[in-house]
Design an enzyme around this catalytic site. Structure first.
Site, mmCIF file in Angstrom:
data_model
loop_
_atom_site.group_PDB
_atom_site.id
_atom_site.type_symbol
_atom_site.label_atom_id
_atom_site.label_comp_id
_atom_site.label_asym_id
_atom_site.label_seq_id
_atom_site.Cartn_x
_atom_site.Cartn_y
_atom_site.Cartn_z
ATOM 1 N N TYR A 2 -1.763 31.724 -4.347
ATOM 2 C CA TYR A 2 -2.977 31.726 -3.520
ATOM 3 C C TYR A 2 -2.640 30.840 -2.331
ATOM 4 C CZ TYR A 2 -4.656 32.215 -8.115
ATOM 5 O OH TYR A 2 -5.181 32.731 -9.500
ATOM 6 N N TYR A 59 -13.265 33.188 -14.964
ATOM 7 C CA TYR A 59 -11.937 33.658 -14.598
ATOM 8 C C TYR A 59 -11.080 34.039 -15.535
ATOM 9 C CZ TYR A 59 -7.396 33.426 -12.719
ATOM 10 O OH TYR A 59 -5.954 33.733 -12.257
ATOM 11 N N ASP A 71 -11.916 34.692 -24.113
ATOM 12 C CA ASP A 71 -10.768 34.237 -23.570
ATOM 13 C C ASP A 71 -10.223 32.720 -23.673
ATOM 14 O OD1 ASP A 71 -8.855 33.662 -21.802
ATOM 15 O OD2 ASP A 71 -9.723 34.803 -19.926
ATOM 16 N N LYS A 96 -1.282 30.258 -21.899
ATOM 17 C CA LYS A 96 -1.190 28.889 -21.199
ATOM 18 C C LYS A 96 -0.372 27.957 -22.186
ATOM 19 C CE LYS A 96 -3.917 28.964 -17.237
ATOM 20 N NZ LYS A 96 -5.069 29.949 -17.105
HETATM 21 C C1 LIG Z 1 -4.999 31.329 -16.517
HETATM 22 C C2 LIG Z 1 -6.208 32.079 -17.024
HETATM 23 C C3 LIG Z 1 -5.670 33.455 -17.276
HETATM 24 C C4 LIG Z 1 -4.507 34.051 -16.685
HETATM 25 O O1 LIG Z 1 -3.418 33.699 -17.217
HETATM 26 P P1 LIG Z 1 -1.808 33.873 -16.629
HETATM 27 O O2 LIG Z 1 -1.042 33.459 -17.594
HETATM 28 O O3 LIG Z 1 -2.010 33.016 -15.317
HETATM 29 O O4 LIG Z 1 -1.880 35.442 -16.213
HETATM 30 C C5 LIG Z 1 -6.693 34.313 -18.052
HETATM 31 N N1 LIG Z 1 -7.875 33.439 -18.381
HETATM 32 C C6 LIG Z 1 -8.170 32.271 -18.118
HETATM 33 C C7 LIG Z 1 -9.446 31.687 -18.906
HETATM 34 C C8 LIG Z 1 -7.163 31.444 -17.562
HETATM 35 O O5 LIG Z 1 -7.580 30.152 -17.667
#
Ligand SMILES: *Cc1c(COP(=O)(O)O)cnc(C)c1O
Length: 448
Positions: free
Chosen positions: A24, A160, A261, A290
């Site tokens: 970013y 997000y 997610d 992550k």
């Molecule tokens: C970081 C994140 C993503 C994307 O993961 P990347 O490995 O950066 O592509 C998707 N959803 C959530 C909730 C996140 O924190």
């Protein structure tokens, strides 16, 4: 430029600023990037010899700290066997063992695993999987009126889900700057953001508005995709488990799949192994990423139910149409396997509770700073929200001076440290966050 191995130099710093994109950021980038030459435990070591307590765990990832001996060893051992091999037509022990471990840890009913290379890709795969599943179901004359197509997704505002286009379409339309990418983005359905607060009651107005969206669009919705309980990069907000439970009920009633997610929240961060457990909800699909590899390598996974996998596989394509080149990379699987062994041992439970107490104690004083709008803590996540934009350069400088690495955004100064952080470092981390908040607030007053 000096040759490889010569170490950090002014030439590398200027090449970095001119030629290398950072997250970013514009290019060239006016912002300074601190050069890191090593990391151990909770500390980052800078090229100039200073060390910083890492309050960010490298964006939610490094939950066991840096250079953990078990993780280092797992990676070195795997390197002695093979770094990579394709996953089409071939398989390997690390991937299968990791899948079995994920299934054991995951909420009930999730026992089919797809490995993706990053969180965003896992979200893309989840979207494709849900669409393929619904298509297969409607071709079989499943549970809905013929002629309707379930091609849309529903999410809540303030979310997000990643930076690829499919994932971006699910991010908050304003914070995710949908206007910049409009031609690329499908228009999904946005329910209001649940009111802030883990302990909040289910608000009647939110329920009515969300129910109305389902009664209007229920036949078009393939899936609901949400971050459970903690909205991360969309504003570091916590919402009450009752909202997730209500979305589960609506999905059941209208025949939509529920995708959670857990890419940021998975593996203990919110105080439960997976944040959806706060609501006692089992999703149809769950994405993790992550912290999956303890922050060593990029790897994500999607888990779904047997029903979803079987339904999709009986459909027109007969297969889930996704297959990344580095799918189930053996190095990433090996280190993820070691990381989940540490998680399964269970110390995280005690550590996250301990961090939650220390953050609540250490950030308590932030309320007294003029310009602080809110202070909140859930699990190993601490947030100071200002009533103004954070001056990132100034806040970072103040934190670094206090020996702490933070990466504020918007009006938020926040931390989610490695679980192994000790009491002294937690106290220092909180001091660093307070110093960053004070630096922003003092400056804004001066300007006003
Ligand atoms: C970081 C994140 C993503 C994307 O993961 P990347 O490995 O950066 O592509 C998707 N959803 C959530 C909730 C996140 O924190």
């Amino acid at each position: 430029m000096p040759g490889a191995g010569a170490g950090w130099s002014a030439e590398l710093a200027s090449f970095d600023r001119e030629h290398v994109w950072h997250p970013y950021a514009p290019l060239p980038d006016p912002q300074e990037h601190l050069p890191v030459v090593g990391a151990k435990g909770v500390r980052l070591q800078l090229a100039d010899g200073r060390t910083l307590i890492d309050g960010m765990a490298s964006w939610w990832c490094a939950i066991h700290g840096y250079r953990h001996p078990r993780l280092d060893r797992a990676l070195a051992e795997q390197l002695g066997r093979m770094a990579h091999v394709m996953f089409g037509g071939l398989t390997h022990e690390g991937a299968v063992r990791l899948a079995a471990r994920l299934i054991e840890l995951a909420p009930d009913g999730l026992d089919r695993v797809f490995f993706a290379d990053s969180g965003s890709v896992a979200i893309e795969v989840a979207i494709k999987l849900c669409l393929q599943y619904q298509q297969a179901l409607s071709a079989r004359g499943g549970r809905r009126r013929p002629g309707t197509q379930r091609t849309r997704l529903l999410t809540i505002r303030g979310g997000y889900h990643g930076d690829t286009t499919g994932a971006m379409a699910l991010c908050d339309p304003v914070a995710g700057m949908h206007h910049l990418f409009r031609p690329l983005l499908p228009e999904h359905i946005f329910a209001p953001r649940p009111p802030a607060g883990f302990a909040a009651a289910l608000q009647e107005r939110w329920r009515e508005q969300t129910d109305a969206l389902f009664s209007r669009h229920g036949e078009e919705i393939a899936a609901v995709v949400v971050e459970p309980i903690v909205q991360g990069a969309g504003g570091m907000r916590f919402y009450a488990p009752a909202y997730l439970a209500h979305l589960r009920a609506l999905c059941d009633r209208y025949g939509a799949l529920l995708v959670v997610d857990e890419i940021a929240t998975g593996f203990g961060r919110s105080g439960r192994l997976f944040a959806c457990e706060h609501a006692g909800v089992s999703p149809d699909v769950m994405c993790v990423g992550k912290a999956l590899t303890g922050g060593y390598l990029s790897l994500a996974a999607l888990l779904c139910s047997e029903e979803v996998a079987a339904g999709l596989s009986a459909g027109e394509g007969g297969a889930l149409m996704h297959g990344p080149t580095f799918m189930a990379n053996p190095l990433a699987c090996a280190v993820a396997g070691a990381s989940l062994e540490l998680i399964a041992a269970g110390d995280w439970r005690h550590d996250v509770a301990r961090i939650e107490r220390a953050l609540a104690r250490g950030l308590g004083g932030a309320d007294a700073i003029e310009g602080v709008a809110d202070v909140r803590v859930l699990g190993a996540i601490g947030v100071i929200e200002l009533d103004r934009e954070v001056d990132v350069a100034r806040a970072t400088r103040a934190a670094v001076q206090a020996g702490v690495w933070l990466r504020p955004f918007g009006n938020l100064i926040y931390a989610m440290p490695p679980y192994i952080i000790d009491e002294d470092d937690l106290a220092a981390l909180c001091e660093g966050m307070l110093a960053a908040a004070r630096a922003c607030c003092a400056q804004s007053r001066a300007v006003a």
